[in-house]
Design a protein around this motif. Sequence first.
Motif, PDB file in Angstrom:
ATOM      1  N   CYS A 204       0.870  -1.129  -0.106  1.00  0.00           N
ATOM      2  CA  CYS A 204       0.057  -0.011   0.006  1.00  0.00           C
ATOM      3  C   CYS A 204       0.792   1.210   0.025  1.00  0.00           C
ATOM      4  N   THR A 205       2.024   1.044   0.416  1.00  0.00           N
ATOM      5  CA  THR A 205       2.767   2.456   0.821  1.00  0.00           C
ATOM      6  C   THR A 205       4.035   2.359  -0.101  1.00  0.00           C
ATOM      7  N   THR A 206       3.818   1.864  -1.277  1.00  0.00           N
ATOM      8  CA  THR A 206       4.909   2.210  -2.245  1.00  0.00           C
ATOM      9  C   THR A 206       4.831   3.533  -3.004  1.00  0.00           C
ATOM     10  N   THR A 207       5.762   4.311  -3.274  1.00  0.00           N
ATOM     11  CA  THR A 207       5.635   5.446  -4.176  1.00  0.00           C
ATOM     12  C   THR A 207       4.834   5.086  -5.198  1.00  0.00           C
ATOM     13  N   ALA A 208       3.791   6.201  -5.297  1.00  0.00           N
ATOM     14  CA  ALA A 208       2.888   5.837  -6.397  1.00  0.00           C
ATOM     15  C   ALA A 208       2.041   7.128  -6.629  1.00  0.00           C
ATOM     16  N   ASP A 209       1.303   7.258  -7.768  1.00  0.00           N
ATOM     17  CA  ASP A 209       0.661   8.292  -8.487  1.00  0.00           C
ATOM     18  C   ASP A 209      -0.670   8.749  -7.920  1.00  0.00           C
ATOM     19  N   ALA A 210      -1.240   7.662  -7.160  1.00  0.00           N
ATOM     20  CA  ALA A 210      -2.615   7.672  -6.344  1.00  0.00           C
ATOM     21  C   ALA A 210      -2.377   7.177  -5.144  1.00  0.00           C
ATOM     22  N   VAL A 211      -3.685   7.362  -4.347  1.00  0.00           N
ATOM     23  CA  VAL A 211      -4.052   6.531  -3.140  1.00  0.00           C
ATOM     24  C   VAL A 211      -4.698   5.376  -3.245  1.00  0.00           C
ATOM     25  N   PRO A 212      -3.860   4.080  -3.213  1.00  0.00           N
ATOM     26  CA  PRO A 212      -4.510   3.101  -3.221  1.00  0.00           C
ATOM     27  C   PRO A 212      -5.836   2.561  -2.322  1.00  0.00           C
ATOM     28  N   ALA A 213      -6.755   1.940  -2.945  1.00  0.00           N
ATOM     29  CA  ALA A 213      -8.123   1.763  -2.293  1.00  0.00           C
ATOM     30  C   ALA A 213      -7.961   0.507  -1.228  1.00  0.00           C
ATOM     31  N   ALA A 214      -8.741   0.354  -0.269  1.00  0.00           N
ATOM     32  CA  ALA A 214      -8.814  -0.828   0.865  1.00  0.00           C
ATOM     33  C   ALA A 214      -7.337  -0.610   1.505  1.00  0.00           C
ATOM     34  N   CYS A 215      -6.900   0.420   1.758  1.00  0.00           N
ATOM     35  CA  CYS A 215      -5.572   0.393   2.437  1.00  0.00           C
ATOM     36  C   CYS A 215      -5.685   1.227   3.887  1.00  0.00           C
ATOM     37  N   GLY A 216      -6.587   1.768   4.110  1.00  0.00           N
ATOM     38  CA  GLY A 216      -6.849   2.591   5.251  1.00  0.00           C
ATOM     39  C   GLY A 216      -6.090   3.995   5.331  1.00  0.00           C
ATOM     40  N   ARG A 218      -5.356   7.640   4.940  1.00  0.00           N
ATOM     41  CA  ARG A 218      -6.215   8.991   4.952  1.00  0.00           C
ATOM     42  C   ARG A 218      -5.311  10.186   4.686  1.00  0.00           C
ATOM     43  N   ILE A 219      -5.477  10.610   3.500  1.00  0.00           N
ATOM     44  CA  ILE A 219      -4.467  11.636   2.853  1.00  0.00           C
ATOM     45  C   ILE A 219      -5.191  13.088   2.457  1.00  0.00           C
ATOM     46  N   PRO A 220      -5.462  13.772   3.230  1.00  0.00           N
ATOM     47  CA  PRO A 220      -6.306  15.175   2.950  1.00  0.00           C
ATOM     48  C   PRO A 220      -5.732  16.212   1.997  1.00  0.00           C
ATOM     49  N   TRP A 221      -4.828  15.722   0.845  1.00  0.00           N
ATOM     50  CA  TRP A 221      -4.012  16.338   0.133  1.00  0.00           C
ATOM     51  C   TRP A 221      -4.889  17.695  -0.445  1.00  0.00           C
ATOM     52  N   ALA A 222      -6.255  17.449  -0.885  1.00  0.00           N
ATOM     53  CA  ALA A 222      -7.151  18.235  -1.669  1.00  0.00           C
ATOM     54  C   ALA A 222      -7.255  19.641  -0.952  1.00  0.00           C
ATOM     55  N   ALA A 223      -6.830  19.533   0.460  1.00  0.00           N
ATOM     56  CA  ALA A 223      -6.924  20.852   1.190  1.00  0.00           C
ATOM     57  C   ALA A 223      -5.945  21.859   0.684  1.00  0.00           C
ATOM     58  N   ASP A 224      -4.841  21.296   0.216  1.00  0.00           N
ATOM     59  CA  ASP A 224      -3.704  22.092  -0.119  1.00  0.00           C
ATOM     60  C   ASP A 224      -3.370  22.273  -1.580  1.00  0.00           C
ATOM     61  N   LEU A 225      -3.637  21.029  -2.464  1.00  0.00           N
ATOM     62  CA  LEU A 225      -3.420  21.014  -3.544  1.00  0.00           C
ATOM     63  C   LEU A 225      -4.566  20.958  -4.690  1.00  0.00           C
ATOM     64  N   ALA A 226      -4.378  21.208  -5.944  1.00  0.00           N
ATOM     65  CA  ALA A 226      -5.444  20.881  -6.801  1.00  0.00           C
ATOM     66  C   ALA A 226      -5.388  19.817  -7.372  1.00  0.00           C
ATOM     67  N   THR A 227      -4.117  19.421  -7.618  1.00  0.00           N
ATOM     68  CA  THR A 227      -3.992  18.168  -8.228  1.00  0.00           C
ATOM     69  C   THR A 227      -2.502  17.530  -7.457  1.00  0.00           C
ATOM     70  N   ALA A 228      -2.685  16.115  -7.455  1.00  0.00           N
ATOM     71  CA  ALA A 228      -1.531  15.374  -6.774  1.00  0.00           C
ATOM     72  C   ALA A 228      -0.949  14.158  -7.702  1.00  0.00           C
TER      73      ALA A 228
END
Length: 297
Positions: A204-216, A218-228
């Motif tokens: 679940c925690t390998t470097t990636a371009d999206a947050v994987p599902a079913a991994c628990g 919680r990354i609220p990046w949208a509060a600071d970024l338009a895109t991730a």
Amino acid sequence: MRRGAAAIVASGVVLVASVAVVAWVVFGRGPSADDAAARYVAALGAGDLDALRDLEAVDAGTAALAFEAATSRVEDAEITGIRTEGDHAVVEATGRIADAERPLDFSLRREEGEWVVEDNLGRLEVTTTLGDTLRVGDADVPAGSVGLLPAGYTVSPAPGEVLEGSQDVSIGSGQTVAVAIAARLRDDAAARAQPLLDAYTASCTTTADAVPAACGLRIPWAADLATADRFAYRVERMPQLTFEGAGLFAAVGGDYVVTVSGTTREGAAATVTFRDDDWTLRGSYDLGGGELALRPF
């Protein structure tokens, strides 16, 4: 003189050949049914799989694997009767297995001059309260019915790494023995299964371009970024597994830091770092096929 010697040698060859034919006629029928019966019973007592295979009393499948790790063998075996009719024989025998008298009856069939064993197995009917697979000797068998050679066996639920609740059973030929295994999770089942969860959360925690599902995660990046477009993780502590009722599990207490790279709403490149010191996963677990599978939600 040379002709006479040749004639004598030739006669000798004919004589030897004749003796060979007579020997084949007299001895070529192989051992008797009595001999084969005695060899079979002795092989049961000695746990001699090679001898049993020679007599075709067992193949290379489940019955052989189970017998190889049997907990007790036939003792004090006695052949009480053999009835032979042509190429078939019925053998009556008894023996002691784990201090219980058991039948060892079987049949013999002659093929190409050799006697082979048949009708020599007992049947074990087994159920379990958890999972669908049992360990009998060295064999994993599905719950239900399985043919076994006369011997004593330990029957336990599978996978044994996380389940316990074994029962010893002895079985003779022609018998059907029913066993109900009251399987339960080991006290240390969660600790034994933790590496399986660790492997999953590591993926679940390998470097990636999206947050994987079913991994628990919680990354609220949208509060600071338009895109991730990049998530880089540093795991401080893996969530710790516990088993709950009704086939469920929880994994709590994880701790990770993630650095998210993307763009702001103004279009500028930026990185933001988040920490979750209560990383939690929940899901179900399955024990089918003799293996533990974790299925996070």
